[in-house]
Design an enzyme around this catalytic site. Sequence first.
Site, PDB file in Angstrom:
ATOM      1  CG  HIS A   6      39.222  40.233  41.981  1.00 19.75           C
ATOM      2  ND1 HIS A   6      40.212  40.753  42.770  1.00 19.75           N
ATOM      3  CD2 HIS A   6      39.844  39.659  40.922  1.00 19.75           C
ATOM      4  CE1 HIS A   6      41.391  40.517  42.220  1.00 19.75           C
ATOM      5  NE2 HIS A   6      41.194  39.849  41.088  1.00 19.75           N
ATOM      6  NE  ARG A  10      43.713  33.356  31.632  1.00 23.96           N
ATOM      7  CZ  ARG A  10      44.687  34.198  31.467  1.00 23.96           C
ATOM      8  NH1 ARG A  10      44.674  35.041  30.466  1.00 23.96           N
ATOM      9  NH2 ARG A  10      45.700  34.212  32.298  1.00 23.96           N
ATOM     10  CD  GLU A  53      41.078  40.707  37.070  1.00 28.87           C
ATOM     11  OE1 GLU A  53      42.087  40.711  36.345  1.00 28.87           O
ATOM     12  OE2 GLU A  53      41.139  40.630  38.315  1.00 28.87           O
ATOM     13  CG  HIS A  70      29.198  27.400  40.069  1.00 36.61           C
ATOM     14  ND1 HIS A  70      29.574  26.209  40.647  1.00 36.61           N
ATOM     15  CD2 HIS A  70      28.410  28.026  40.981  1.00 36.61           C
ATOM     16  CE1 HIS A  70      29.036  26.116  41.856  1.00 36.61           C
ATOM     17  NE2 HIS A  70      28.319  27.214  42.080  1.00 36.61           N
ATOM     18  CD  GLU A 120      24.352  27.308  42.859  1.00 39.30           C
ATOM     19  OE1 GLU A 120      23.630  26.762  43.690  1.00 39.30           O
ATOM     20  OE2 GLU A 120      25.606  27.225  42.899  1.00 39.30           O
TER      21      GLU A 120
END
Length: 125
Positions: A6, A10, A53, A70, A120
């Site tokens: 993962h 933020r 997350e 990204h 993207e």
Amino acid sequence: MIKFLHTRIRVADMDRSIAFYQKLGYLEARRQDSPQGNKLAFLELPGNDVFLELCYSPDYTDKCPGDLMHTCLGVPDIIEYCDGVEKAGIEIWPGGWREKFSSGERKMAFVTDPDGYEVEILERK
């Protein structure tokens, strides 16, 4: 074998971010609090082992510089996918993407989440 599991980003508003990513096809798997008091949400894409997350910390104020990081989604039909995302109210960029894709240019587009992170979108058949 080592597997990538993962990534955490933020966010300033958990509900707004979850709503955005749900428009891209993510499902909310669960929410929990971290031992440090952060609010966490785990989002997944059906058929994927890797998840996203989201982390909300009320006292976190730093911003990531643009284009620092990204995420990327691979979709089987980018025009169909981007049409759906656009109908959900999310701006696709660069502008004129339909014309570029039909002219044979590389099928790559972007959206920007509520916190400025780029997503993207690539066609992957």
